[in-house]
Design a protein around this motif. Structure first.
Motif, mmCIF file in Angstrom:
data_model
loop_
_atom_site.group_PDB
_atom_site.id
_atom_site.type_symbol
_atom_site.label_atom_id
_atom_site.label_comp_id
_atom_site.label_asym_id
_atom_site.label_seq_id
_atom_site.Cartn_x
_atom_site.Cartn_y
_atom_site.Cartn_z
ATOM 1 N N ALA A 193 -73.997 22.504 39.101
ATOM 2 C CA ALA A 193 -73.960 22.648 40.553
ATOM 3 C C ALA A 193 -72.556 22.288 41.019
ATOM 4 C CB ALA A 193 -74.977 21.726 41.230
ATOM 5 N N CYS A 194 -72.209 22.721 42.209
ATOM 6 C CA CYS A 194 -70.941 22.296 42.807
ATOM 7 C C CYS A 194 -71.011 20.796 43.092
ATOM 8 C CB CYS A 194 -70.685 23.055 44.104
ATOM 9 S SG CYS A 194 -70.507 24.838 43.903
ATOM 10 N N PHE A 195 -69.859 20.138 43.065
ATOM 11 C CA PHE A 195 -69.811 18.711 43.379
ATOM 12 C C PHE A 195 -68.435 18.363 43.913
ATOM 13 C CE2 PHE A 195 -68.287 19.048 39.015
ATOM 14 C CZ PHE A 195 -67.211 18.161 38.963
ATOM 15 N N TYR A 196 -68.306 17.157 44.434
ATOM 16 C CA TYR A 196 -66.987 16.684 44.835
ATOM 17 C C TYR A 196 -66.877 15.189 44.589
ATOM 18 C CZ TYR A 196 -69.065 15.251 49.374
ATOM 19 O OH TYR A 196 -69.833 14.683 50.370
ATOM 20 N N LEU A 197 -65.646 14.721 44.562
ATOM 21 C CA LEU A 197 -65.329 13.314 44.369
ATOM 22 C C LEU A 197 -64.719 12.766 45.648
ATOM 23 C CD1 LEU A 197 -63.645 13.399 40.829
ATOM 24 C CD2 LEU A 197 -66.048 12.957 41.373
ATOM 25 N N MET A 198 -65.144 11.575 46.015
ATOM 26 C CA MET A 198 -64.608 10.914 47.201
ATOM 27 C C MET A 198 -64.366 9.448 46.884
ATOM 28 S SD MET A 198 -68.087 10.854 49.521
ATOM 29 C CE MET A 198 -69.679 10.543 48.763
ATOM 30 N N GLU A 199 -63.651 8.795 47.770
ATOM 31 C CA GLU A 199 -63.383 7.374 47.607
ATOM 32 C C GLU A 199 -64.612 6.561 48.010
ATOM 33 O OE1 GLU A 199 -60.003 6.657 50.033
ATOM 34 O OE2 GLU A 199 -58.626 7.782 48.733
ATOM 35 N N PRO A 200 -64.885 5.464 47.315
ATOM 36 C CA PRO A 200 -66.004 4.604 47.727
ATOM 37 C C PRO A 200 -65.764 4.032 49.118
ATOM 38 C CG PRO A 200 -65.222 4.037 45.519
ATOM 39 C CD PRO A 200 -64.205 4.960 46.110
ATOM 40 N N VAL A 201 -66.827 3.772 49.826
ATOM 41 C CA VAL A 201 -66.755 3.159 51.152
ATOM 42 C C VAL A 201 -67.173 1.698 51.035
ATOM 43 C CG1 VAL A 201 -67.666 3.178 53.499
ATOM 44 C CG2 VAL A 201 -67.254 5.343 52.301
ATOM 45 N N ASP A 202 -66.323 0.798 51.490
ATOM 46 C CA ASP A 202 -66.643 -0.623 51.496
ATOM 47 C C ASP A 202 -67.411 -0.922 52.774
ATOM 48 O OD1 ASP A 202 -66.837 -3.331 51.182
ATOM 49 O OD2 ASP A 202 -64.710 -3.759 51.540
ATOM 50 N N GLY A 203 -68.715 -0.864 52.693
ATOM 51 C CA GLY A 203 -69.510 -1.088 53.884
ATOM 52 C C GLY A 203 -70.985 -1.107 53.554
ATOM 53 N N PHE A 204 -71.802 -1.160 54.590
ATOM 54 C CA PHE A 204 -73.253 -1.222 54.420
ATOM 55 C C PHE A 204 -73.917 -0.290 55.419
ATOM 56 C CE2 PHE A 204 -72.391 -4.170 57.838
ATOM 57 C CZ PHE A 204 -73.459 -4.016 58.699
ATOM 58 N N ASN A 205 -75.116 0.165 55.049
ATOM 59 C CA ASN A 205 -75.915 0.959 55.960
ATOM 60 C C ASN A 205 -76.884 0.036 56.693
ATOM 61 O OD1 ASN A 205 -78.739 2.623 56.284
ATOM 62 N ND2 ASN A 205 -76.945 3.805 56.844
ATOM 63 N N PRO A 206 -76.914 0.054 58.024
ATOM 64 C CA PRO A 206 -77.725 -0.921 58.777
ATOM 65 C C PRO A 206 -79.225 -0.745 58.587
ATOM 66 C CG PRO A 206 -76.833 0.751 60.246
ATOM 67 C CD PRO A 206 -76.164 0.948 58.918
ATOM 68 N N VAL A 207 -79.667 0.455 58.250
ATOM 69 C CA VAL A 207 -81.094 0.688 58.054
ATOM 70 C C VAL A 207 -81.595 -0.061 56.823
ATOM 71 C CG1 VAL A 207 -82.811 2.484 57.581
ATOM 72 C CG2 VAL A 207 -81.000 2.902 59.251
ATOM 73 N N GLU A 208 -80.703 -0.339 55.879
ATOM 74 C CA GLU A 208 -81.086 -1.062 54.669
ATOM 75 C C GLU A 208 -81.033 -2.574 54.848
ATOM 76 O OE1 GLU A 208 -78.563 0.463 51.602
ATOM 77 O OE2 GLU A 208 -79.490 2.457 51.626
ATOM 78 N N GLY A 209 -80.671 -3.033 56.046
ATOM 79 C CA GLY A 209 -80.626 -4.459 56.339
ATOM 80 C C GLY A 209 -79.259 -4.899 56.820
ATOM 81 N N LEU A 210 -79.246 -5.824 57.783
ATOM 82 C CA LEU A 210 -77.987 -6.331 58.316
ATOM 83 C C LEU A 210 -77.538 -7.575 57.546
ATOM 84 C CD1 LEU A 210 -78.542 -6.134 62.192
ATOM 85 C CD2 LEU A 210 -77.478 -4.440 60.682
ATOM 86 N N PRO A 211 -76.252 -7.679 57.223
ATOM 87 C CA PRO A 211 -75.734 -8.915 56.627
ATOM 88 C C PRO A 211 -75.866 -10.067 57.625
ATOM 89 C CG PRO A 211 -74.170 -7.101 56.391
ATOM 90 C CD PRO A 211 -75.224 -6.650 57.360
ATOM 91 N N PRO A 212 -75.772 -11.303 57.162
ATOM 92 C CA PRO A 212 -75.918 -12.457 58.062
ATOM 93 C C PRO A 212 -74.992 -12.411 59.282
ATOM 94 C CG PRO A 212 -75.999 -13.185 55.787
ATOM 95 C CD PRO A 212 -75.658 -11.724 55.743
ATOM 96 N N LEU A 213 -73.738 -11.974 59.097
ATOM 97 C CA LEU A 213 -72.792 -11.924 60.217
ATOM 98 C C LEU A 213 -73.337 -11.047 61.338
ATOM 99 C CD1 LEU A 213 -69.950 -12.502 61.430
ATOM 100 C CD2 LEU A 213 -69.183 -10.396 60.284
ATOM 101 N N HIS A 214 -73.826 -9.878 61.009
ATOM 102 C CA HIS A 214 -74.295 -8.927 62.006
ATOM 103 C C HIS A 214 -75.689 -9.298 62.531
ATOM 104 C CE1 HIS A 214 -71.243 -7.031 59.529
ATOM 105 N NE2 HIS A 214 -71.035 -6.150 60.475
ATOM 106 N N ALA A 215 -76.529 -9.810 61.647
ATOM 107 C CA ALA A 215 -77.872 -10.211 62.065
ATOM 108 C C ALA A 215 -77.833 -11.406 63.002
ATOM 109 C CB ALA A 215 -78.722 -10.537 60.838
ATOM 110 N N GLY A 216 -76.790 -12.204 62.910
ATOM 111 C CA GLY A 216 -76.732 -13.439 63.683
ATOM 112 C C GLY A 216 -75.936 -13.367 64.966
ATOM 113 N N ASP A 217 -75.437 -12.188 65.345
ATOM 114 C CA ASP A 217 -74.557 -12.101 66.511
ATOM 115 C C ASP A 217 -74.885 -10.849 67.318
ATOM 116 O OD1 ASP A 217 -72.448 -11.919 68.342
ATOM 117 O OD2 ASP A 217 -71.003 -12.791 66.948
ATOM 118 N N ALA A 218 -75.504 -11.025 68.489
ATOM 119 C CA ALA A 218 -75.872 -9.888 69.338
ATOM 120 C C ALA A 218 -74.648 -9.145 69.837
ATOM 121 C CB ALA A 218 -76.718 -10.369 70.516
#
Length: 347
Positions: A102-127
């Protein structure tokens, strides 16, 4: 290269050979592991020659448009290089289906998180950080709407002629196509759909400012920085095209929890308090783009209509035994909820 790990759909020796031929490092692939996120495509992260890569390819069982979709994703990511739109950095693409099947491509990794999978303590603790997370969503699509698509080489990325006029017909035809699935009760079981389609046709905006559309813009398709409420990247560009960028905001509002305690409690990101209201998102978009928002209801209704029809497709397949019944029933319920939400905006 260690043979301890194999990834279905990714022939690692073949990938190594292709990278050799395209000057993408040398030697063995290392730290190879499959990433979660996205239910349709295969994501694999690995290292080579001191550089990290993420490979994206279609699922094992290709659909008719899988390879074309992958090529379009690569095209948009390459075109956005150097823009202010947060996105994964593009590295290279392979349009030769024989390399990995199949066709494919390569990209750079993203240093981050998806919020639907859960918020880290910093984000969960600060409105306040969660409030910024909501505004950052709008800022990203505002920047996307400002990209000069012709200068970026995307002049042929989508059909702009009669774009508004074609929307209802395009998606009503999609809904009608589900009749091929046995036991699907049909559009007649969802009386709101016809009412919504008629309203959209009668209330079409007379003109629009064209731009790039992400096409599936919501909280599950973004990644946030670990250290702030800023976006790290918009991901999953498979529905991207040219059209009216206001539809991205309409899509976001269609999926955004309402202000009732019940909707906040059932939001797919928790805790939810602090996130802007839907009206707050709309106001932010107006401030960031200067666009006239007087006809925004049309885009919000279109977002509900289009997404509801897409979700109903899984229900139709489930009725025919081609998708899990539990998932089909769940998405049917979501589709009905979207149609109900659209009805509240009809005037």
């Amino acid at each position: 290269m260690s043979q301890e790990l194999t990834v279905e759909g990714v022939d690692l020796p073949a990938l190594e050979k292709w990278m050799d031929e395209n000057g993408l490092g040398s030697g063995a692939l290392s730290s190879v592991h499959q990433l979660s996120g996205g239910t349709q495509n295969i994501l694999v992260r690995f290292d080579r020659s001191g550089k990290s890569y993420v490979l994206r390819r279609p699922p094992i069982h290709l659909r008719d448009n899988s390879n074309k979709t992958m090529q379009r994703e690569a095209t948009i990511l390459k075109a956005l290089t150097g823009s202010k739109v947060p996105h994964p950095g593009f590295i290279a693409a392979c349009h030769d289906e024989t390399v990995l099947g199949a066709c494919f491509y390569l990209m750079e990794p993203v240093d981050g998180f998806n919020p639907v999978e859960g918020l880290p303590p910093l984000h969960a603790g600060d409105a306040a950080i969660r409030h910024r997370m909501g505004l950052a969503l709008v800022d990203a699509i505002a920047q996307l709407s400002k990209v000069d698509f012709d200068a970026a080489g995307l002049g042929g990325f989508g059909r702009l002629d009669n774009w508004i006029e074609r929307q209802v017909g395009r998606w009503s035809a999609q809904l009608d196509s589900y009749a091929k699935f046995d036991a699907w009760p049909g559009a007649g079981s969802m009386p709101q759909v016809g009412v919504i389609a008629k309203w959209l046709d009668v209330n079409r905006p007379r003109n629009f400012t064209p731009g790039i559309i992400h096409g599936d813009f919501h909280l599950a398709n973004v990644m946030y920085r670990q250290d702030s409420g800023e976006l790290a990247a918009l991901v999953d560009w498979e529905l991207s095209t040219l059209g009216d960028p206001m539809l991205d905001l309409g899509w976001l509002v269609a999926t955004w929890p309402g202000s009732s305690p019940a909707e906040a409690a059932n939001a797919n990101v928790q805790p939810w308090d602090g996130f802007p209201t839907a009206q707050g998102l709309i106001d932010r978009y107006a401030d960031q783009t200067g666009r006239d928002m007087s006809e925004f209801d049309w885009y919000a209704v279109l977002g509900c209509y289009k997404l509801g029809i897409i979700l109903e497709g899984t229900h139709a397949r489930a009725c025919a035994g081609k998708a899990p019944k539990a998932i089909g029933d769940k998405l049917h319920g979501h589709a009905l909820g979207l149609f109900d939400r659209a009805m509240t905006r009809l005037k």
